[in-house]
Design a protein around this motif. Structure first.
Motif, PDB file in Angstrom:
ATOM      1  N   ALA A  60      35.490  45.911  37.173  1.00 34.39           N
ATOM      2  CA  ALA A  60      35.693  45.023  36.034  1.00 34.39           C
ATOM      3  C   ALA A  60      34.976  45.544  34.792  1.00 34.39           C
ATOM      4  N   ASP A  61      33.938  46.337  34.983  1.00 34.69           N
ATOM      5  CA  ASP A  61      33.171  46.814  33.832  1.00 34.69           C
ATOM      6  C   ASP A  61      33.656  48.162  33.306  1.00 34.69           C
ATOM      7  N   CYS A  62      34.715  48.684  33.881  1.00 34.47           N
ATOM      8  CA  CYS A  62      35.191  50.002  33.446  1.00 34.47           C
ATOM      9  C   CYS A  62      36.705  49.991  33.424  1.00 34.47           C
ATOM     10  N   GLN A  63      37.272  49.333  32.408  1.00 35.22           N
ATOM     11  CA  GLN A  63      38.717  49.160  32.368  1.00 35.22           C
ATOM     12  C   GLN A  63      39.395  50.332  31.684  1.00 35.22           C
ATOM     13  N   ILE A  64      40.499  50.788  32.303  1.00 45.39           N
ATOM     14  CA  ILE A  64      41.259  51.905  31.741  1.00 45.39           C
ATOM     15  C   ILE A  64      42.674  51.418  31.401  1.00 45.39           C
ATOM     16  N   THR A  65      43.131  51.764  30.219  1.00 44.17           N
ATOM     17  CA  THR A  65      44.480  51.386  29.815  1.00 44.17           C
ATOM     18  C   THR A  65      45.391  52.600  29.900  1.00 44.17           C
ATOM     19  N   LEU A  66      46.561  52.401  30.497  1.00 49.24           N
ATOM     20  CA  LEU A  66      47.555  53.470  30.589  1.00 49.24           C
ATOM     21  C   LEU A  66      48.742  53.055  29.752  1.00 49.24           C
ATOM     22  N   GLN A  67      49.025  53.824  28.708  1.00 54.12           N
ATOM     23  CA  GLN A  67      50.161  53.449  27.864  1.00 54.12           C
ATOM     24  C   GLN A  67      51.348  54.375  28.139  1.00 54.12           C
ATOM     25  N   GLU A  68      52.548  53.773  28.323  1.00 54.34           N
ATOM     26  CA  GLU A  68      53.732  54.569  28.664  1.00 54.34           C
ATOM     27  C   GLU A  68      54.524  54.945  27.420  1.00 54.34           C
ATOM     28  N   PHE A  69      55.018  56.172  27.417  1.00 54.95           N
ATOM     29  CA  PHE A  69      55.914  56.617  26.345  1.00 54.95           C
ATOM     30  C   PHE A  69      57.145  57.236  26.987  1.00 54.95           C
ATOM     31  N   ASP A  70      58.310  56.646  26.734  1.00 56.56           N
ATOM     32  CA  ASP A  70      59.552  57.137  27.333  1.00 56.56           C
ATOM     33  C   ASP A  70      60.177  58.216  26.453  1.00 56.56           C
ATOM     34  N   THR A  71      60.370  59.402  27.012  1.00 56.06           N
ATOM     35  CA  THR A  71      60.980  60.494  26.249  1.00 56.06           C
ATOM     36  C   THR A  71      62.434  60.728  26.634  1.00 56.06           C
ATOM     37  N   GLN A  72      62.918  60.060  27.677  1.00 57.05           N
ATOM     38  CA  GLN A  72      64.227  60.348  28.278  1.00 57.05           C
ATOM     39  C   GLN A  72      64.342  61.813  28.687  1.00 57.05           C
ATOM     40  N   GLY A  73      63.202  62.483  28.847  1.00 60.18           N
ATOM     41  CA  GLY A  73      63.209  63.873  29.280  1.00 60.18           C
ATOM     42  C   GLY A  73      63.629  64.844  28.192  1.00 60.18           C
ATOM     43  N   ASP A  74      63.656  64.361  26.960  1.00 62.06           N
ATOM     44  CA  ASP A  74      64.192  65.134  25.848  1.00 62.06           C
ATOM     45  C   ASP A  74      63.042  65.653  24.990  1.00 62.06           C
ATOM     46  N   ALA A  75      62.990  66.976  24.832  1.00 63.05           N
ATOM     47  CA  ALA A  75      61.899  67.574  24.061  1.00 63.05           C
ATOM     48  C   ALA A  75      61.873  67.023  22.633  1.00 63.05           C
ATOM     49  N   ALA A  76      63.047  66.738  22.081  1.00 63.25           N
ATOM     50  CA  ALA A  76      63.108  66.247  20.701  1.00 63.25           C
ATOM     51  C   ALA A  76      62.493  64.855  20.573  1.00 63.25           C
ATOM     52  N   GLN A  77      62.553  64.078  21.642  1.00 62.72           N
ATOM     53  CA  GLN A  77      61.924  62.748  21.592  1.00 62.72           C
ATOM     54  C   GLN A  77      60.454  62.820  21.965  1.00 62.72           C
ATOM     55  N   ALA A  78      60.089  63.841  22.751  1.00 64.15           N
ATOM     56  CA  ALA A  78      58.696  63.954  23.195  1.00 64.15           C
ATOM     57  C   ALA A  78      57.781  64.415  22.067  1.00 64.15           C
ATOM     58  N   THR A  79      58.327  65.190  21.120  1.00 67.02           N
ATOM     59  CA  THR A  79      57.482  65.763  20.080  1.00 67.02           C
ATOM     60  C   THR A  79      56.883  64.719  19.125  1.00 67.02           C
ATOM     61  N   PRO A  80      57.697  63.810  18.565  1.00 65.96           N
ATOM     62  CA  PRO A  80      57.070  62.774  17.728  1.00 65.96           C
ATOM     63  C   PRO A  80      56.079  61.902  18.496  1.00 65.96           C
ATOM     64  N   ILE A  81      56.352  61.672  19.771  1.00 66.87           N
ATOM     65  CA  ILE A  81      55.412  60.896  20.583  1.00 66.87           C
ATOM     66  C   ILE A  81      54.098  61.655  20.698  1.00 66.87           C
ATOM     67  N   ALA A  82      54.196  62.966  20.885  1.00 65.84           N
ATOM     68  CA  ALA A  82      52.982  63.778  20.993  1.00 65.84           C
ATOM     69  C   ALA A  82      52.153  63.672  19.724  1.00 65.84           C
ATOM     70  N   GLN A  84      52.115  61.238  17.622  1.00 67.69           N
ATOM     71  CA  GLN A  84      51.576  59.876  17.557  1.00 67.69           C
ATOM     72  C   GLN A  84      50.330  59.754  18.439  1.00 67.69           C
ATOM     73  N   VAL A  85      50.433  60.246  19.676  1.00 72.07           N
ATOM     74  CA  VAL A  85      49.317  60.137  20.611  1.00 72.07           C
ATOM     75  C   VAL A  85      48.146  60.986  20.132  1.00 72.07           C
ATOM     76  N   ALA A  86      48.463  62.219  19.680  1.00 73.69           N
ATOM     77  CA  ALA A  86      47.402  63.110  19.235  1.00 73.69           C
ATOM     78  C   ALA A  86      46.680  62.521  18.023  1.00 73.69           C
ATOM     79  N   GLY A  87      47.428  61.809  17.172  1.00 75.31           N
ATOM     80  CA  GLY A  87      46.859  61.278  15.956  1.00 75.31           C
ATOM     81  C   GLY A  87      46.086  59.978  16.153  1.00 75.31           C
ATOM     82  N   ASP A  88      46.179  59.402  17.339  1.00 70.17           N
ATOM     83  CA  ASP A  88      45.480  58.144  17.600  1.00 70.17           C
ATOM     84  C   ASP A  88      44.215  58.438  18.404  1.00 70.17           C
ATOM     85  N   PRO A  89      43.046  58.360  17.763  1.00 70.38           N
ATOM     86  CA  PRO A  89      41.810  58.797  18.438  1.00 70.38           C
ATOM     87  C   PRO A  89      41.464  57.976  19.681  1.00 70.38           C
TER      88      PRO A  89
END
Lengths: 367, 330
Positions: A60-82, A84-89
Motif C-alpha cells: 500500500a505504501d509503494c503504488q505503481i501506475t501503469l499507463q497503456e498506450f495503444d499503437t495498433q502495432g503501427d510505427a507511425a502511431q507509436a512515434t507521437p506516443i513516444a 508524449q511519454v518521453a516529454g512527461d517527466p
C-alpha cells in the motif's frame, strides 16, 4: 489508485526526471492493444497489469501506475506516443514495443530521453545491433528463432521449403535469417504485402514449386487468409510460422485451414512458467496466458524491483535494468551489453494448432 | 521476371484473375452508378461493401452455420445471405445518401465538400464496426456478439462451400467457388444492364445522367432516381460481399479500404459512369494483377495495377469504354 494519484501530485512540483517522493512511480506500456494483430500482444499487456496489480495490493505504501498506450502495432502511431511519454517527466520506464517495427521507430526517442525500454516480444535481430543504450528485451531474437525453425525443418526432412514474407520489419527479417540456414532445400519464395487478402498468385507459385513445407514470416492478418486459401486450393504442404502467428485470431481467421500448422515461439508454454504465474493469470482473466504473457509479467517485474530498490529517476532505473540479474517467470533474466537477454537462457518452443488452440509440441534445440 | 511460370500456367492465372476481377466489377458498379448520375465519387462505397460482409457473416452466425455444411444448408445460407447482404448494403448506401449527401445537395455544396464528406462517412463506418459495436456488444454473450468480440481484428467465418475442382482443361482447373463467383457476378451485371437500358426506371436514371434539368421538366423525379441508384449500387456491393465471404471467408472493419480502392480503379479504367466499363475494368484489373504478381512478386501487385491505370488513361483519358452512363446503350 488514490494512493498512486497522491504519489504523482507530490512529484509534480519536482523538475527533471525525478518523480514521486517515497516509493512508487509511473511507467508506460505501449503496443498493439487493438487492431490486426492485437491477439498476439494482449497477453503481455495482461501479464504486466497482473504484476502491477499484485504488487500494488501487497504494498500500500509503494503504488505503481501503469499507463497503456495503444499503437495498433503501427510505427507511425507509436512515434507521437513516444514523444508524449518521453516529454512527461512522471514516466520513469517503458514496457514495449511489442513489435519490431514500432520498437525500431521509437528507440531513438526513448534513448534520448534516458528512458529504459523493456520489450516483451520485439524479436528482430538487428534491434540490439544499433548501439542503442536503453533498449532491452526479455525475449530471444529472430536469429535464434530462425535457427530453431531450421532445426525443426531438418528434423522433419523438409526437402522443398517455400518461403513467404510480408515485407515488414519483423517478417522480412526472420525470413532472411532463415534463408541463410536453408541451403538447397529452399524451393522458392514470394513476398506479399501487408493488408493483402487474395493470394492466388502466391498459391500458384507454391504449387509450381511442389513445396512440402511453407514458411510464412509475418503476422496473423495476412497469414490466416493465406493458409485458408492454400488449403482451399488443395495445397497440402505443412505450414510453419514464427511467433507472430501465436495469436488466437490465427486459427479463428483461418478456420480449419490452420489445423496442424506449426508455430515457433521464444515463449514458454503456460504450464512451464515459474511460480504461480499461470494459475494467477487464469484466475484473473479466465483464460490461459497465451503468447508472451509471462514475458509481459517479467517486464513489469523489472520495474517493480527497481521501485522497490528505491530508484526514483530515469537514469537510476535505466542503470538498474541494465544490471538486472534475477530469475523471472519466463526465464532467467540478465541482459548482455547490447540489451539482448542472455542467449543461453532463451528457450524456443514449437506449438501445433489444434482446433482453436495452440498445443505445445516440444522445445526446439538451438542449432 | 518469371515468364516460365506465367506462360506455363497461363490458363490457371486467367481463371484466377477473372474470378478476382468479377468481385471488383460488382463493387465498381456502385461507384459508376453514383458518378454517372451525380458526378460524385462516393468513397463511402467501400464501407457499404464492408457492412455487407458483416451482415452476411451475422446471418450465418445466427443460423449456427458450421464448416462445410450439407449442400441443402449451404444453398439456404447463400440465398438468405444474398438477400440479407443486399438489403443491408443497399440500406446502408441509402442511409448515407439521406444523412450525408442530401442535406449538402439541398444547399448546393461544391463537389469538394461531397468528397470530404464521403471520406468522413467512410471513417465513421470503419470505426463504428471496429470499435463502437465491439464496445457495445463485444461481451454481451449473444450468438451474434462473436462478430464483435475482437475489436479491429480479422474475423474468420465458416466455409460454406467446400472448394472442389469443377472441371479441368489441360493444366487449368476451375473450382466450383470460382465458377459461382464469376457466373453469378456476370448474371447480376447483366440484369442491372437490362434494368438501366430497358425499363422505365432505367430510362429515368439515364435521363437524369444526361441532363438533370431536362429530365425534371419531362417529369422524372430526380430524388427518386438518386435513391434508386444508391440502393442498386449498394445491393450489388452486398452481392459482392456474399461472394467474397463465400470465397475467402474473412472480414474486418477495414476490409473495404483496399478493395474499394481497386474497385474505384476498375471503374475509372473502364470509364467511370459507364456500367459495361465497370465490368471490363474489373475483369481487366483482376487479370493484370494476377499476371503481374506472377511475373514479379505479389508485393508488386498494386504497383502494377496503378501503372496500368496510368498508362491506359494516358491514351484513353475517359477509360476503356468512355464515360457516359447516358450514352452507353450500344
Amino acid at each position: 489508485m488514490f494512493a498512486a494519484a497522491g504519489c504523482q501530485d507530490s512529484g509534480g512540483g519536482n523538475t527533471g526526471s525525478t518523480a514521486a517522493a517515497g516509493c512508487g512511480g509511473k511507467i508506460a506500456i505501449f503496443g498493439a492493444f487493438t487492431g490486426d494483430n492485437a491477439g498476439l500482444v494482449i497477453p503481455s499487456l495482461n501479464g504486466a497489469k497482473l504484476a502491477i496489480k499484485q504488487h500494488n495490493a501487497a504494498n500500500a505504501d509503494c503504488q505503481i501506475t501503469l499507463q497503456e498506450f495503444d499503437t495498433q502495432g503501427d510505427a507511425a502511431q507509436a512515434t507521437p506516443i513516444a514523444s508524449q511519454v518521453a516529454g512527461d517527466p512522471s514516466f520513469l520506464g517503458v514496457i514495449g514495443g511489442h513489435f519490431s517495427g514500432e520498437s525500431d521507430a521509437t528507440m531513438p526517442v526513448y534513448e534520448a530521453a534516458g528512458l529504459a525500454m523493456v520489450s516483451p516480444s520485439a524479436t528482430r535481430t538487428d534491434l540490439t545491433a544499433k548501439g542503442n543504450k536503453s533498449f532491452f528485451r526479455v525475449v530471444g531474437n529472430d536469429g535464434t528463432q530462425a535457427g530453431a525453425v531450421s532445426t525443426y525443418l531438418k528434423s522433419q526432412n523438409a526437402a522443398k521449403v517455400f518461403m513467404i514474407d510480408d515485407g515488414s520489419a519483423y517478417g522480412a527479417g526472420i525470413t532472411a535469417e532463415l534463408e541463410k540456414n536453408l541451403g538447397t532445400s529452399l524451393a522458392g519464395k514470394d513476398k506479399i504485402q501487408e493488408k493483402q487478402a487474395q493470394f492466388d498468385a502466391t498459391i500458384s507459385k507454391i504449387k509450381a514449386a511442389q513445396a512440402d513445407f511453407v514458411f510464412y514470416g509475418g503476422y496473423t492478418r495476412e497469414a490466416a487468409p493465406l493458409v485458408r486459401q492454400m488449403r482451399a486450393a488443395g495445397v497440402q504442404a505443412k505450414f510453419v510460422g514464427p511467433d507472430g502467428l501465436y495469436d488466437p485470431a490465427f486459427p479463428q481467421g483461418a478456420q480449419s485451414g490452420a489445423e496442424g500448422a506449426i508455430i515457433t515461439c521464444p515463449c514458454l508454454p503456460a504450464a512451464k512458467a515459474g511460480g504461480t504465474f499461470s494459475a494467477d493469470y487464469e484466475k484473473e482473466y479466465k483464460i490461459a496466458p497465451g503468447s508472451y504473457g509471462a514475458e509481459g509479467f517479467d517486464g513489469a517485474m523489472i520495474y517493480i524491483d527497481a521501485f522497490k530498490a528505491g530508484k526514483k529517476s530515469r537514469a537510476d532505473i535505466l542503470a538498474f535494468v541494465k544490471a538486472y540479474d534475477k530469475q523471472g517467470v519466463s526465464k532467467y533474466i540478465k541482459f548482455a551489453e547490447n540489451g539482448d537477454v542472455d542467449p543461453t537462457k532463451v528457450v524456443i518452443w514449437s506449438y501445433q494448432v489444434k482446433g482453436t488452440t495452440f498445443e505445445p509440441l516440444q522445445e526446439l534445440k538451438l542449432s | 521476371m518469371n515468364f516460365d511460370e506465367l506462360i506455363g500456367q497461363f490458363g490457371q492465372h486467367t481463371v484466377n484473375g477473372l474470378s478476382k476481377g468479377a468481385i471488383y466489377a460488382l463493387i465498381a458498379l456502385g461507384y459508376t452508378l453514383v458518378y454517372g448520375v451525380l458526378r460524385l465519387i462516393n468513397f463511402a462505397h467501400s464501407e457499404v461493401f464492408m457492412v455487407g460482409t458483416f451482415a452476411v457473416f451475422g446471418t450465418w452466425t445466427a443460423m449456427g452455420l458450421q464448416n462445410n455444411p450439407p449442400l441443402g444448408t449451404a444453398i439456404i445460407a447463400l440465398v438468405v445471405g444474398l438477400i440479407v447482404g443486399a438489403v443491408a448494403s443497399g440500406g446502408t448506401a441509402l442511409a448515407i445518401e439521406r444523412v450525408a449527401y442530401r442535406p449538402l445537395r439541398k444547399k448546393n455544396a461544391p463537389p469538394l465538400v461531397f468528397l470530404i464528406t464521403a471520406i468522413g462517412v467512410s471513417l465513421v463506418l470503419v470505426e463504428v464496426f471496429g470499435v463502437l459495436l465491439p464496445k457495445l456488444f463485444g461481451d454481451s454473450g449473444f450468438t451474434m456478439s462473436t462478430l464483435f468480440s475482437r475489436p479491429r481484428q480479422l474475423l474468420g467465418m465458416p466455409t460454406v462451400l467446400e472448394h472442389k475442382n469443377l472441371f479441368t482443361i489441360g493444366d487449368t482447373s476451375v473450382t466450383n467457388v470460382q465458377a459461382i463467383v464469376f457466373v453469378s457476378a456476370m448474371l447480376m451485371m447483366f440484369a442491372l444492364d437490362r434494368f438501366i437500358n430497358k425499363t422505365r426506371y432505367g430510362r429515368g436514371v439515364r435521363a437524369v445522367a444526361q441532363n438533370p434539368e431536362t429530365a425534371a421538366l419531362m417529369g422524372v423525379n430526380q430524388e427518386r432516381v438518386i435513391m434508386l441508384i444508391f440502393v442498386l449500387g449498394g445491393a450489388m456491393a452486398g452481392a459482392a460481399a456474399l461472394l467474397w465471404n463465400m470465397r475467402f471467408g474473412v472480414t474486418q472493419n477495414t476490409i473495404g479500404f483496399v478493395l474499394g480502392l481497386k474497385a474505384f480503379t476498375a471503374a475509372v479504367l473502364g470509364g467511370i459512369g459507364n456500367l459495361r466499363g465497370a465490368l471490363v475494368g474489373g475483369l481487366f484489373l483482376g487479370l493484370v494483377e494476377v499476371y503481374g504478381a506472377t511475373l514479379f512478386s505479389s508485393q508488386w501487385e498494386d504497383v502494377i495495377a496503378f501503372v496500368v491505370l496510368v498508362v491506359v488513361l494516358m491514351f484513353r483519358p475517359t477509360g476503356l469504354l468512355g464515360e457516359s452512363l447516358g450514352r452507353a446503350r450500344a
